[in-house]
Write a protein that holds these residues in place. Sequence first.
Motif, PDB file in Angstrom:
ATOM      1  N   PHE A  61       0.831  -1.200   0.000  1.00 15.13           N
ATOM      2  CA  PHE A  61       0.000   0.000   0.000  1.00 15.13           C
ATOM      3  C   PHE A  61       0.869   1.255   0.000  1.00 15.13           C
ATOM      4  O   PHE A  61       0.621   2.201  -0.740  1.00 15.13           O
ATOM      5  N   TYR A  62       1.897   1.255   0.822  1.00 18.54           N
ATOM      6  CA  TYR A  62       2.800   2.396   0.919  1.00 18.54           C
ATOM      7  C   TYR A  62       3.498   2.652  -0.416  1.00 18.54           C
ATOM      8  O   TYR A  62       3.579   3.786  -0.878  1.00 18.54           O
ATOM      9  N   ILE A  79       8.875  13.768   3.057  1.00 20.51           N
ATOM     10  CA  ILE A  79       9.982  12.830   3.236  1.00 20.51           C
ATOM     11  C   ILE A  79      10.138  12.460   4.708  1.00 20.51           C
ATOM     12  O   ILE A  79      10.309  11.288   5.050  1.00 20.51           O
ATOM     13  N   SER A  80      10.067  13.448   5.584  1.00 23.30           N
ATOM     14  CA  SER A  80      10.191  13.172   7.022  1.00 23.30           C
ATOM     15  C   SER A  80       9.041  12.314   7.530  1.00 23.30           C
ATOM     16  O   SER A  80       9.243  11.398   8.331  1.00 23.30           O
ATOM     17  N   LEU A 110       9.446   8.697   9.286  1.00 23.08           N
ATOM     18  CA  LEU A 110       8.914   8.531  10.634  1.00 23.08           C
ATOM     19  C   LEU A 110       7.830   7.467  10.684  1.00 23.08           C
ATOM     20  O   LEU A 110       7.791   6.639  11.606  1.00 23.08           O
ATOM     21  N   MET A 111       6.967   7.458   9.685  1.00 21.50           N
ATOM     22  CA  MET A 111       5.905   6.460   9.616  1.00 21.50           C
ATOM     23  C   MET A 111       6.489   5.056   9.514  1.00 21.50           C
ATOM     24  O   MET A 111       6.026   4.124  10.175  1.00 21.50           O
ATOM     25  N   CYS A 112       7.509   4.904   8.707  1.00 17.37           N
ATOM     26  CA  CYS A 112       8.157   3.601   8.552  1.00 17.37           C
ATOM     27  C   CYS A 112       8.748   3.127   9.871  1.00 17.37           C
ATOM     28  O   CYS A 112       8.523   1.988  10.291  1.00 17.37           O
ATOM     29  N   VAL A 113       9.501   3.973  10.524  1.00 18.70           N
ATOM     30  CA  VAL A 113      10.159   3.591  11.783  1.00 18.70           C
ATOM     31  C   VAL A 113       9.126   3.263  12.863  1.00 18.70           C
ATOM     32  O   VAL A 113       9.245   2.238  13.545  1.00 18.70           O
ATOM     33  N   CYS A 134      13.136  -3.016   2.681  1.00 18.74           N
ATOM     34  CA  CYS A 134      12.504  -2.648   1.409  1.00 18.74           C
ATOM     35  C   CYS A 134      11.747  -1.331   1.550  1.00 18.74           C
ATOM     36  O   CYS A 134      11.828  -0.463   0.676  1.00 18.74           O
ATOM     37  N   PHE A 135      11.012  -1.199   2.639  1.00 13.54           N
ATOM     38  CA  PHE A 135      10.257   0.011   2.943  1.00 13.54           C
ATOM     39  C   PHE A 135      11.189   1.222   2.979  1.00 13.54           C
ATOM     40  O   PHE A 135      10.901   2.275   2.409  1.00 13.54           O
ATOM     41  N   SER A 136      12.342   1.063   3.622  1.00 13.34           N
ATOM     42  CA  SER A 136      13.279   2.185   3.736  1.00 13.34           C
ATOM     43  C   SER A 136      13.913   2.521   2.387  1.00 13.34           C
ATOM     44  O   SER A 136      14.117   3.700   2.085  1.00 13.34           O
ATOM     45  N   PHE A 137      14.199   1.512   1.584  1.00 13.42           N
ATOM     46  CA  PHE A 137      14.752   1.800   0.258  1.00 13.42           C
ATOM     47  C   PHE A 137      13.747   2.553  -0.607  1.00 13.42           C
ATOM     48  O   PHE A 137      14.119   3.454  -1.361  1.00 13.42           O
ATOM     49  N   ILE A 138      12.475   2.201  -0.493  1.00  9.21           N
ATOM     50  CA  ILE A 138      11.443   2.913  -1.237  1.00  9.21           C
ATOM     51  C   ILE A 138      11.357   4.367  -0.763  1.00  9.21           C
ATOM     52  O   ILE A 138      11.217   5.286  -1.562  1.00  9.21           O
ATOM     53  N   THR A 139      11.451   4.569   0.540  1.00  9.93           N
ATOM     54  CA  THR A 139      11.421   5.926   1.086  1.00  9.93           C
ATOM     55  C   THR A 139      12.607   6.739   0.580  1.00  9.93           C
ATOM     56  O   THR A 139      12.463   7.902   0.194  1.00  9.93           O
TER      57      THR A 139
END
Length: 150
Positions: A15-16, A43-44, A48-51, A118-123
Amino acid sequence: MRALILLFCLASVIFYILYIFNGIAESALKKRKFYMKTLLIRISAAALMCVCFFTIIYTSIYKLFGQNAFDGENIGSDLVSQLVSFLYFSVATFATVGYGDISPVDSTSRLAVIMEICFSFITVAYALSMLTEFRRIFSPGPDDKLPEEL
């Protein structure tokens, strides 16, 4: 239960990804004007949402499966200290530092860590895609030109 946790993580990551890339596509198609504040907030907020999301996931996995899921000293015995420990672990994973003092032990926790990576690489890819907007904002425009000397 493990499968439900992983499916929830995977659905959230998908979804993200769709949300972020949809935002990028809309920006490119509509040529919307972005401002520095908006870019930094997006971006922030994504980081933050990911973490925070994965902090809750890791704490939930640890609460459900205990020492079989994560190994490490000083994870804590109460909920607050465990949240702080997994916040630290999530930030280290997001930043790809990986100090090694807390480590995933079973397949569920390892797959959750893979999803955060993976989430962080997308971010980061989203942030990099916005560099053209940063460049446009900081490039000199007609108002920034120096008056010609007489």
